[in-house]
Design a protein around this motif. Sequence first.
Motif, PDB file in Angstrom:
ATOM      1  N   ILE A  75       0.836  -1.198   0.000  1.00  0.00           N
ATOM      2  CA  ILE A  75       0.000   0.000   0.000  1.00  0.00           C
ATOM      3  C   ILE A  75       0.877   1.256   0.000  1.00  0.00           C
ATOM      4  O   ILE A  75       0.620   2.213  -0.704  1.00  0.00           O
ATOM      5  CB  ILE A  75      -0.933   0.025   1.229  1.00  0.00           C
ATOM      6  CG1 ILE A  75      -1.774  -1.247   1.240  1.00  0.00           C
ATOM      7  CG2 ILE A  75      -1.852   1.253   1.197  1.00  0.00           C
ATOM      8  CD1 ILE A  75      -2.423  -1.541   2.575  1.00  0.00           C
ATOM      9  N   LEU A  76       1.903   1.223   0.834  1.00  0.00           N
ATOM     10  CA  LEU A  76       2.749   2.404   0.957  1.00  0.00           C
ATOM     11  C   LEU A  76       3.778   2.410  -0.159  1.00  0.00           C
ATOM     12  O   LEU A  76       4.457   1.416  -0.389  1.00  0.00           O
ATOM     13  CB  LEU A  76       3.461   2.385   2.309  1.00  0.00           C
ATOM     14  CG  LEU A  76       2.537   2.621   3.498  1.00  0.00           C
ATOM     15  CD1 LEU A  76       3.169   2.099   4.762  1.00  0.00           C
ATOM     16  CD2 LEU A  76       2.205   4.085   3.635  1.00  0.00           C
ATOM     17  N   LYS A  77       3.851   3.531  -0.836  1.00  0.00           N
ATOM     18  CA  LYS A  77       4.857   3.609  -1.889  1.00  0.00           C
ATOM     19  C   LYS A  77       5.989   4.538  -1.436  1.00  0.00           C
ATOM     20  O   LYS A  77       5.864   5.248  -0.443  1.00  0.00           O
ATOM     21  CB  LYS A  77       4.218   4.096  -3.179  1.00  0.00           C
ATOM     22  CG  LYS A  77       3.426   5.395  -3.017  1.00  0.00           C
ATOM     23  CD  LYS A  77       2.744   5.732  -4.323  1.00  0.00           C
ATOM     24  CE  LYS A  77       1.818   6.920  -4.249  1.00  0.00           C
ATOM     25  NZ  LYS A  77       2.277   8.135  -3.633  1.00  0.00           N
ATOM     26  N   LEU A  78       7.074   4.504  -2.188  1.00  0.00           N
ATOM     27  CA  LEU A  78       8.191   5.379  -1.856  1.00  0.00           C
ATOM     28  C   LEU A  78       7.774   6.833  -2.066  1.00  0.00           C
ATOM     29  O   LEU A  78       6.945   7.127  -2.916  1.00  0.00           O
ATOM     30  CB  LEU A  78       9.386   5.053  -2.752  1.00  0.00           C
ATOM     31  CG  LEU A  78       9.948   3.639  -2.598  1.00  0.00           C
ATOM     32  CD1 LEU A  78      11.159   3.457  -3.493  1.00  0.00           C
ATOM     33  CD2 LEU A  78      10.328   3.363  -1.134  1.00  0.00           C
ATOM     34  N   MET A  79       8.361   7.722  -1.293  1.00  0.00           N
ATOM     35  CA  MET A  79       7.991   9.140  -1.409  1.00  0.00           C
ATOM     36  C   MET A  79       8.308   9.632  -2.821  1.00  0.00           C
ATOM     37  O   MET A  79       9.380   9.368  -3.348  1.00  0.00           O
ATOM     38  CB  MET A  79       8.764   9.960  -0.379  1.00  0.00           C
ATOM     39  CG  MET A  79       8.274  11.400  -0.307  1.00  0.00           C
ATOM     40  SD  MET A  79       9.180  12.404   0.884  1.00  0.00           S
ATOM     41  CE  MET A  79       8.467  11.904   2.429  1.00  0.00           C
ATOM     42  N   SER A  87       7.785  13.058  -5.753  1.00  0.00           N
ATOM     43  CA  SER A  87       8.000  14.502  -5.732  1.00  0.00           C
ATOM     44  C   SER A  87       6.749  15.248  -5.228  1.00  0.00           C
ATOM     45  O   SER A  87       6.860  16.262  -4.536  1.00  0.00           O
ATOM     46  CB  SER A  87       8.417  14.954  -7.134  1.00  0.00           C
ATOM     47  OG  SER A  87       7.706  16.080  -7.530  1.00  0.00           O
ATOM     48  N   ARG A  88       5.558  14.728  -5.555  1.00  0.00           N
ATOM     49  CA  ARG A  88       4.337  15.381  -5.073  1.00  0.00           C
ATOM     50  C   ARG A  88       4.249  15.361  -3.550  1.00  0.00           C
ATOM     51  O   ARG A  88       3.955  16.353  -2.900  1.00  0.00           O
ATOM     52  CB  ARG A  88       3.103  14.693  -5.675  1.00  0.00           C
ATOM     53  CG  ARG A  88       2.308  15.620  -6.570  1.00  0.00           C
ATOM     54  CD  ARG A  88       1.023  14.956  -7.033  1.00  0.00           C
ATOM     55  NE  ARG A  88       0.097  14.710  -5.953  1.00  0.00           N
ATOM     56  CZ  ARG A  88      -0.872  13.792  -5.990  1.00  0.00           C
ATOM     57  NH1 ARG A  88      -1.014  13.014  -7.031  1.00  0.00           N
ATOM     58  NH2 ARG A  88      -1.686  13.648  -4.968  1.00  0.00           N
ATOM     59  N   GLU A  89       4.533  14.177  -3.012  1.00  0.00           N
ATOM     60  CA  GLU A  89       4.501  14.009  -1.561  1.00  0.00           C
ATOM     61  C   GLU A  89       5.618  14.848  -0.909  1.00  0.00           C
ATOM     62  O   GLU A  89       5.424  15.470   0.136  1.00  0.00           O
ATOM     63  CB  GLU A  89       4.676  12.516  -1.232  1.00  0.00           C
ATOM     64  CG  GLU A  89       4.779  12.178   0.250  1.00  0.00           C
ATOM     65  CD  GLU A  89       3.451  12.276   0.994  1.00  0.00           C
ATOM     66  OE1 GLU A  89       2.441  12.653   0.366  1.00  0.00           O
ATOM     67  OE2 GLU A  89       3.445  11.990   2.206  1.00  0.00           O
ATOM     68  N   PHE A  90       6.782  14.872  -1.547  1.00  0.00           N
ATOM     69  CA  PHE A  90       7.898  15.676  -1.016  1.00  0.00           C
ATOM     70  C   PHE A  90       7.489  17.146  -0.923  1.00  0.00           C
ATOM     71  O   PHE A  90       7.701  17.808   0.086  1.00  0.00           O
ATOM     72  CB  PHE A  90       9.135  15.534  -1.913  1.00  0.00           C
ATOM     73  CG  PHE A  90      10.247  16.493  -1.558  1.00  0.00           C
ATOM     74  CD1 PHE A  90      11.083  16.247  -0.475  1.00  0.00           C
ATOM     75  CD2 PHE A  90      10.432  17.674  -2.282  1.00  0.00           C
ATOM     76  CE1 PHE A  90      12.083  17.145  -0.131  1.00  0.00           C
ATOM     77  CE2 PHE A  90      11.434  18.581  -1.931  1.00  0.00           C
ATOM     78  CZ  PHE A  90      12.255  18.302  -0.861  1.00  0.00           C
ATOM     79  N   ARG A  91       6.880  17.645  -1.985  1.00  0.00           N
ATOM     80  CA  ARG A  91       6.459  19.048  -2.014  1.00  0.00           C
ATOM     81  C   ARG A  91       5.479  19.338  -0.868  1.00  0.00           C
ATOM     82  O   ARG A  91       5.612  20.311  -0.124  1.00  0.00           O
ATOM     83  CB  ARG A  91       5.806  19.347  -3.369  1.00  0.00           C
ATOM     84  CG  ARG A  91       5.460  20.809  -3.596  1.00  0.00           C
ATOM     85  CD  ARG A  91       4.779  20.994  -4.945  1.00  0.00           C
ATOM     86  NE  ARG A  91       5.618  20.569  -6.064  1.00  0.00           N
ATOM     87  CZ  ARG A  91       6.551  21.339  -6.632  1.00  0.00           C
ATOM     88  NH1 ARG A  91       6.748  22.562  -6.201  1.00  0.00           N
ATOM     89  NH2 ARG A  91       7.271  20.896  -7.640  1.00  0.00           N
ATOM     90  N   LYS A  92       4.511  18.425  -0.704  1.00  0.00           N
ATOM     91  CA  LYS A  92       3.500  18.599   0.334  1.00  0.00           C
ATOM     92  C   LYS A  92       4.169  18.625   1.727  1.00  0.00           C
ATOM     93  O   LYS A  92       3.945  19.529   2.528  1.00  0.00           O
ATOM     94  CB  LYS A  92       2.484  17.450   0.239  1.00  0.00           C
ATOM     95  CG  LYS A  92       1.334  17.550   1.224  1.00  0.00           C
ATOM     96  CD  LYS A  92       0.386  16.360   1.078  1.00  0.00           C
ATOM     97  CE  LYS A  92       0.089  15.779   2.448  1.00  0.00           C
ATOM     98  NZ  LYS A  92      -0.450  14.419   2.393  1.00  0.00           N
ATOM     99  N   GLN A  93       5.016  17.641   1.974  1.00  0.00           N
ATOM    100  CA  GLN A  93       5.625  17.534   3.307  1.00  0.00           C
ATOM    101  C   GLN A  93       6.621  18.673   3.561  1.00  0.00           C
ATOM    102  O   GLN A  93       6.785  19.113   4.693  1.00  0.00           O
ATOM    103  CB  GLN A  93       6.314  16.174   3.483  1.00  0.00           C
ATOM    104  CG  GLN A  93       5.368  14.986   3.385  1.00  0.00           C
ATOM    105  CD  GLN A  93       4.255  15.026   4.434  1.00  0.00           C
ATOM    106  OE1 GLN A  93       4.283  15.819   5.380  1.00  0.00           O
ATOM    107  NE2 GLN A  93       3.257  14.165   4.255  1.00  0.00           N
TER     108      GLN A  93
END
Length: 485
Positions: free
Chosen positions: A5-9, A11-17
């Motif tokens: 279920i969990l994928k590697l981080m 760029s979208r997730e990086f930007r958000k975090q």
Amino acid sequence: MKLLILKLMDSREFRKQAHVLADRMADYFEEVSKYPVKSQVKPGEILSVLPLSAPQTGESFENIMSDFERIIMPGVTHWQSPSFFAFFPANTSYPSVLAEMLTAALGQQGMIWETSPAATELEQRVMEWLRDMCGLPGFWTGVIQDTASASTLTALLSAREKSSSFRINNEGFAPSDRLRVYCSSETHSSIEKAVKIAGFGKNNLVKVAVDENFAMIPALLEMAVKSDLQNGFTPCAVVASIGTTGSTAADPIAEIGKICEHYKIWLHVDAAFAGTAFLLPEMRHFAASLEYADSYVFNPHKWMFTNFDASAYFVRDPELLIQTFEILPEYLKTRTRGQVNDYRDWGVALGRRFRALKLWFVIRSFGIEGLSEKIRQHIAFAGWLKEKIIEHPDFEPMAPVNFSLVCFRLKPDGLTDKDDIDKLNSSLLQKLNESGKLYLTHTRLNGAFVLRIVTAQTYTTREHVEKAWDIILQTSTEISGQVSG
Ligand SMILES: *Cc1c(COP(=O)(O)O)cnc(C)c1O
């Protein structure tokens, strides 16, 4: 079928975090004075809640952050608190933190010019700026090291090679190489460490006695050198301090320099903390005669609002430095060699972080005026506190206040036994630090237990220093009552 279920981080997730983190960091700076300055956890407390093994599958960033808040934050001592008066500071500032974020993103490894031309050339220019901003000798060349400890090791290795004409690099120490290093009894422990690592042997470190101001006595240095020469030793290096760690004592550089020149001894000057004060022309009398020095170090990562680590190391002769450290395996040979600086040859480590970027951001963002104003304030805070201590019948100053450190102790009328006074001050320190409201550390001067208060944190204002003095007075009244009652 259940898939991962969990994928590697991405760029979208990086930007958000990253946006979330930027807010978290800004909140931290706004609220830093609300935390207990010295972490209140017990030994092993953090360790006991950390899982024994690494997770098999990746976890969400939210999960990691929530554990950061729950487990890590309580175990953090708040060096960026305006009520951090301990040790010497490890200051940051907004522009420095932003530069560190960029540095992390670029992930440069600037071992040679080719692996990051910008890191190399910015370092060269920023070190010239630092040298000139602080009024240091214009013929010096600078390089960034990680710490003052590494800079001093670098200095002693260069001194060793100069005095043996580069023989020890090839052959190692011969029994006839009886090289001596000199420092004062107040010199930082990193000098002894460097003497051991560089192969001189701890027994060849000669500690020269200090005067009533905790500064090295040049006449005693010269006597030690003469006596060593008579006994078949070779005087190799002297490490003088401007701003010792105990009390910020300043060794007399001119007199020591003349002795070094006369006996052809390498002079290394350690101004790790106090060096930043030379931004101010009115403080430069402590730096007079620095032209005698062969090498010099100060740490912008202490007092110049630049994240740890960034240590500024200057030398008179960069060729000698390079000759001491140079190695040239085939895979590091480049076409630009000789036209540019390859900083891997300027110190111990091969790999190098892009440290110049944060210095550049800090210097440009504050300007020399902005930096100077803060340093001047910090020195004035210490001056104010010194007056308060002198005026108060139950306190006494224990060393000259040269920069932004005040050494003092509580000594109520009638208390005369040396051990009792020490014990009282040790309990005072413990009580103050347990309060979480401020953090101080101690040293021993002439054998006495002495409290140190350094008024040099980036965000410290006059109000924080006044509040600290109030808390010290209050706590002293409480514990003196206990002692005499
Ligand atoms: C802090 C300090 C050092 C050691 O600094 P690092 O950069 O941590 O190695 C050395 N000398 C003096 C006088 C210091 O104050």
